[in-house]
Design a protein around this motif. Structure first.
Motif, PDB file in Angstrom:
ATOM      1  N   ARG A 179       0.833  -1.215   0.000  1.00 34.95           N
ATOM      2  CA  ARG A 179       0.000   0.000   0.000  1.00 34.95           C
ATOM      3  C   ARG A 179       0.862   1.257   0.000  1.00 34.95           C
ATOM      4  NH1 ARG A 179      -4.069  -1.226   4.853  1.00 34.95           N
ATOM      5  NH2 ARG A 179      -4.739   0.929   4.530  1.00 34.95           N
ATOM      6  N   LEU A 180       1.940   1.225   0.785  1.00 33.93           N
ATOM      7  CA  LEU A 180       2.831   2.394   0.847  1.00 33.93           C
ATOM      8  C   LEU A 180       3.449   2.680  -0.515  1.00 33.93           C
ATOM      9  CD1 LEU A 180       4.575   1.676   4.257  1.00 33.93           C
ATOM     10  CD2 LEU A 180       3.139   3.661   3.751  1.00 33.93           C
ATOM     11  N   LEU A 181       3.763   1.630  -1.263  1.00 35.38           N
ATOM     12  CA  LEU A 181       4.343   1.816  -2.592  1.00 35.38           C
ATOM     13  C   LEU A 181       3.279   2.214  -3.615  1.00 35.38           C
ATOM     14  CD1 LEU A 181       6.882   1.569  -4.366  1.00 35.38           C
ATOM     15  CD2 LEU A 181       6.233  -0.807  -4.792  1.00 35.38           C
ATOM     16  N   GLU A 182       2.195   1.471  -3.630  1.00 39.49           N
ATOM     17  CA  GLU A 182       1.144   1.711  -4.628  1.00 39.49           C
ATOM     18  C   GLU A 182       0.535   3.108  -4.481  1.00 39.49           C
ATOM     19  OE1 GLU A 182      -3.223  -0.147  -5.747  1.00 39.49           O
ATOM     20  OE2 GLU A 182      -1.703  -1.487  -4.889  1.00 39.49           O
ATOM     21  N   ASP A 183       0.331   3.547  -3.249  1.00 44.11           N
ATOM     22  CA  ASP A 183      -0.356   4.823  -3.021  1.00 44.11           C
ATOM     23  C   ASP A 183       0.511   6.040  -3.303  1.00 44.11           C
ATOM     24  OD1 ASP A 183      -2.518   3.321  -2.385  1.00 44.11           O
ATOM     25  OD2 ASP A 183      -2.547   3.788  -0.250  1.00 44.11           O
ATOM     26  N   LEU A 184       1.797   5.830  -3.571  1.00 41.50           N
ATOM     27  CA  LEU A 184       2.620   6.964  -4.029  1.00 41.50           C
ATOM     28  C   LEU A 184       2.033   7.555  -5.302  1.00 41.50           C
ATOM     29  CD1 LEU A 184       6.250   5.626  -3.463  1.00 41.50           C
ATOM     30  CD2 LEU A 184       5.111   7.436  -2.170  1.00 41.50           C
ATOM     31  N   GLY A 185       1.325   6.717  -6.071  1.00 42.35           N
ATOM     32  CA  GLY A 185       0.688   7.185  -7.304  1.00 42.35           C
ATOM     33  C   GLY A 185      -0.416   8.200  -7.063  1.00 42.35           C
ATOM     34  N   GLN A 186      -0.946   8.241  -5.826  1.00 43.20           N
ATOM     35  CA  GLN A 186      -2.003   9.223  -5.508  1.00 43.20           C
ATOM     36  C   GLN A 186      -1.432  10.623  -5.241  1.00 43.20           C
ATOM     37  OE1 GLN A 186      -4.451   7.962  -2.211  1.00 43.20           O
ATOM     38  NE2 GLN A 186      -4.559   5.836  -2.923  1.00 43.20           N
ATOM     39  N   LEU A 187      -0.143  10.676  -4.953  1.00 44.60           N
ATOM     40  CA  LEU A 187       0.450  11.920  -4.459  1.00 44.60           C
ATOM     41  C   LEU A 187       0.923  12.797  -5.620  1.00 44.60           C
ATOM     42  CD1 LEU A 187       2.358  10.311  -1.456  1.00 44.60           C
ATOM     43  CD2 LEU A 187       0.062  11.310  -1.490  1.00 44.60           C
ATOM     44  N   LYS A 188      -0.032  13.291  -6.383  1.00 43.69           N
ATOM     45  CA  LYS A 188       0.272  14.065  -7.595  1.00 43.69           C
ATOM     46  C   LYS A 188       0.899  15.419  -7.288  1.00 43.69           C
ATOM     47  CE  LYS A 188      -1.972  10.902 -10.008  1.00 43.69           C
ATOM     48  NZ  LYS A 188      -1.216   9.867 -10.743  1.00 43.69           N
ATOM     49  N   LEU A 189       0.704  15.916  -6.062  1.00 43.50           N
ATOM     50  CA  LEU A 189       1.191  17.257  -5.719  1.00 43.50           C
ATOM     51  C   LEU A 189       2.390  17.203  -4.777  1.00 43.50           C
ATOM     52  CD1 LEU A 189      -2.292  18.994  -5.293  1.00 43.50           C
ATOM     53  CD2 LEU A 189      -0.808  18.991  -7.293  1.00 43.50           C
TER      54      LEU A 189
END
Length: 798
Positions: free
Chosen positions: A199-209
């Motif tokens: 989850r920690l790796l995959e959710d980096l994709g959410q951090l567009k800003l």
């Protein structure tokens, strides 16, 4: 005429504080904006890094307030930690007394800067009302199997009777008493962050800003690597050494393998061999080095031969087994295969130790010769010296060799992670007590929730003589078991301070809540943090742990989101004479003295104007003096206001509003200030009325709040400037008054002319025909046609 900055700043700071001007309250009818800077360790003095960080945040906070947002901008203190213990020993006081003294001093300094904090939300992590919830979180993790205890090797000072961080080992000795540091296995507490790795790796994709650099650092730290575990067999033995590689295409070029000094097989390999003494000495030497130094690309790699050999499973060749500092037990299997021809680090190591090499990948253009190699070839190419895989492109070969090895049972396709579970135990006093009891009958027993907080004892002996002070307080250690009521002992380790800062942003939503770590409804309104600001040095651990805790709270169903920070800004450092400011270098500039000489507003203005927030800022006293002069120039405008401003100035003002609004939203404060300076110059040239000047003052107010509040009052306003609204621009007034028209004769450009945008065709014709550049072409003859393309061109047909 100079403005009296000392009087003005003291006046408005008192007004803001007394009126709770920046108190934030949840209001579902209003759009919220949660701005947060990373809270400081209470050292007692703020430095220019603090000034820059918090000024950037304050400008954004005040700007959003003027835009009509319901802004929350809290402040608190990351108050636990070793520095307070060291200061207590040095000053013969208690850590809590020292810390609270430093907090009071920092509060005064932060208020002098005029920051718009909601001081009603202030938290200090060393208060039991806060760390009670650290303990609650720990127990929740313990219940779910995420907090556990295991033995691990630590740096140990036998004199101080405490563990040392790698950074505290100086020349092989304890930084405090210089006793030789040992490696010691201790039972310590860990948090199972690895359960959250996907989850920690995959959710980096959410951090567009978030900055790309920070995302890359997080990605690398989590370190997902897909490759193959290759089974090297010890010579004359059935024992296997699994070696992980992401470059299985180079396996036919592996000419030696390297184990981490901590690898459990090393001592068995060297036992009774001539190399034993040298290897043991090397292991001891490496144990005193930090892992950061060991893996640094710019540090020479060292290693020793074990005297043992293994067999490369793809060709049964003997390869020597080495031990080297650059291999870590924490990554992969703690063993690597070395391919000097296709890995630069292996190449340098092999050259140093005269180890054999073999080319197994040839670039497309060919011509690579082993004896002519000056560096490893790490590009693509065709397999050579690779058995049945010769001629294949190495990327294709990588997949085929991996499947072939699995089929032959000499390897297995695997995914490895760099991320390791988080060690939180500290053998120190000034931290959150770990809420665990050890019972001879019942074993490890968690402290019941109703008995939280487990408070730090006030009377712990604090001498620095060695050992945890908690272990010396009989009343703290000796307790009854919550299960069987028999005699038991408390855990005397405390939590790492990163635990405290991994969820404080949630506590700010409801700092007075005494029934939960945070009020769920308040968190639902305020979270996520819209803008988070702090140094790049926290890009990995603090941000990773904060993301981990947020996902844990999501699993507890206390929140419905998995990422805490919407947008992240990492500000650059403040330099002087090209170096980071530090006491040891003697290049510190004290904010207090600058405030005394120039005022907080001038300091804020300079530090924002000198460089964009993300870049390093070079301190220049002349820039501060220039900022002070500029404020005095603005101050004097009020003396000569006109009854009505010229249209030309009104147009300039509206362009400035648009530019400054855009720059503030993009955190381009230096260019926003440049635009405000240009508007000020125009005011001096043309003359302003009250309306233009008022808007200039509002646009300055997030940057120079005391100064702007005073001018706002001088202009006859009764309420705070921050109860007004950010000015809006009129798009019509952004259009240029004049346009440039191209003049053609029979379709060919012969001239250009500036005319008013709203000019009539008759007037345009009159002006064009008077243009001296056209006289030679017209020869005094009337045109046959006069064609106008509005605001673009005129074509005269003759």
């Amino acid at each position: 005429m100079f403005y009296d900055f000392k009087k003005i700043e003291e006046k408005w700071q008192k007004i803001w504080l007394d009126s709770h001007a920046f108190r934030a309250q949840a209001d579902p009818a209003r759009k919220k904006y949660y701005l947060l800077e990373m809270f400081p360790y209470p050292s007692g003095k703020i430095h220019m890094g603090h000034v820059r960080n918090y000024t950037i945040g304050d400008v954004a906070s005040r700007f959003k307030l003027l835009e009509g947002y319901n802004v929350m901008h809290p402040m608190g203190f990351d108050a636990f930690g070793q520095p307070a213990e060291n200061a207590a020993i040095k000053n013969k006081t208690k850590p809590d007394a020292w810390t609270h003294k430093c907090i009071k001093e920092m509060e005064v300094e932060l208020k002098k800067m005029g920051f718009s904090y909601d001081w009603d939300r202030e938290i200090s992590t060393c208060d039991s009302s806060y760390y009670k919830w650290n303990q609650w979180i720990f127990l929740k993790m313990f219940e779910r199997g995420l907090a556990y205890k295991k033995a691990s090797a630590v740096n140990w000072c036998s004199s101080c009777q405490t563990t040392l961080a790698n950074e505290e080992v100086v020349d092989g000795g304890c930084w405090r008493c210089h006793t030789k540091v040992e490696q010691k296995d201790l039972e310590q507490w860990y948090l199972k962050i690895t359960d959250y790795k996907e989850r920690l790796l995959e959710d980096l994709g959410q951090l567009k800003l978030w900055p790309e650099r920070v995302l890359a650092m997080q990605n690398n730290w989590i370190g997902k690597s897909s490759g193959v575990d290759i089974y090297f067999r010890l010579k004359n033995s059935d024992k296997i050494i699994p070696v992980f590689t992401t470059r299985v295409d180079t396996i036919f070029g592996a000419t030696y393998i390297v184990l981490a000094p901590e690898h459990p097989l090393v001592k068995e390999l060297i036992k009774g061999k001539p190399e034993e003494k040298e290897v043991l000495g090397f292991i001891e030497k490496v144990s005193k080095e930090s892992k950061l130094v060991r893996t640094s690309s710019d540090v020479k790699k060292e290693g020793v031969f074990t005297g043992s050999f293994a067999l490369n499973p793809v060709n049964n060749e003997e390869v020597p087994i080495w031990v080297a500092d650059y291999v870590l037990m924490e990554y992969g299997t703690g063993a690597i295969m070395a391919v000097p021809t296709h890995d630069q680090r292996d190449f340098l190591f092999a050259k140093e130790h005269k180890l054999s090499m073999r080319l197994v990948i040839m670039p497309k253009e060919g011509g690579l010769k082993l004896e002519e190699l000056t560096q490893a070839y790490e590009g693509e190419g065709a397999q050579v010296n690779s058995g049945e895989f010769n001629g294949l492109n190495n990327l294709e070969a990588k997949e085929r060799i991996a499947l072939w090895m699995e089929k032959k049972e000499i390897g297995k396709i695997q995914t490895h992670w760099r991320l390791r579970d988080w060690l939180i135990s500290r053998q120190r006093y000034w931290g959150t007590p770990i809420p665990i009891i050890y019972c001879p009958k019942c074993g490890i027993v968690p402290v019941p929730y109703q008995n939280l907080p487990v408070e730090l004892p006030k009377d712990a002996p604090f001498t620095g003589d060695g050992g945890s002070p908690l272990g010396k307080v009989k009343e703290f250690v000796q307790v009854s078991c919550p299960k069987c009521s028999g005699p038991a002992k408390r855990e005397t380790d405390t939590m790492a301070t990163f635990f405290d800062s991994s969820w404080y942003f949630l506590r700010f939503c409801s700092p007075e809540c005494d029934t939960s770590a945070f009020d769920v409804q308040e968190a639902r309104y305020w979270m996520r943090v819209d803008q988070y600001i702090g140094g790049i040095e926290h890009a990995i651990l603090h941000l990773l742990y904060s993301r981990f805790f947020t996902k844990f709270f999501q699993d507890l169903k206390m929140i419905d989101f998995g990422e805490p920070f919407e947008k992240l800004l990492t500000q650059g450092m403040v330099l002087k004479d090209g170096e980071v400011m530090s006491k040891s270098k003697g290049n510190i500039v004290d904010p207090d003295s600058m405030i005394k000489d120039y005022g907080a507003d001038a300091l804020r203005l300079f530090i924002l104007f000198a460089a964009p927030p993300e870049t390093e800022l070079e301190w220049d006293q002349r820039g501060l003096e220039g900022a002070f002069k500029f404020l005095n120039r603005v101050w004097r405008i009020q003396e000569n206001l006109k009854s009505k401003a010229d249209d030309s100035l009104v147009r300039i003002m509206h362009k400035t509003i648009k530019k400054v609004s855009e720059d503030f939203n993009d955190f381009k404060f230096n260019t926003a200030i440049a635009s405000l300076m240009e508007l000020t110059n125009a005011v001096y040239q043309i003359g302003a009325d009250k309306e233009v000047f008022s808007r200039l003052v509002i646009m300055l107010s997030p940057i120079t709040p005391h100064f702007s509040e005073e001018l706002w009052q001088e202009l006859g306003n009764k309420e705070s400037i921050f109860k007004s609204s950010w000015p809006k621009y009129d798009p019509e007034l952004l259009i240029e008054e004049n346009v440039e028209l191209v003049i053609q004769i029979n379709g060919k450009i012969r001239s250009k002319i500036q005319v008013p945008r709203s000019i009539s065709e008759d007037k345009l014709k009159e002006l064009v025909l008077k243009d001296e550049k056209l006289a030679a072409w017209l020869e005094g003859k009337p045109p046959k046609k006069f064609i106008v393309v509005p605001q673009r061109l005129v074509n005269i047909v003759i």
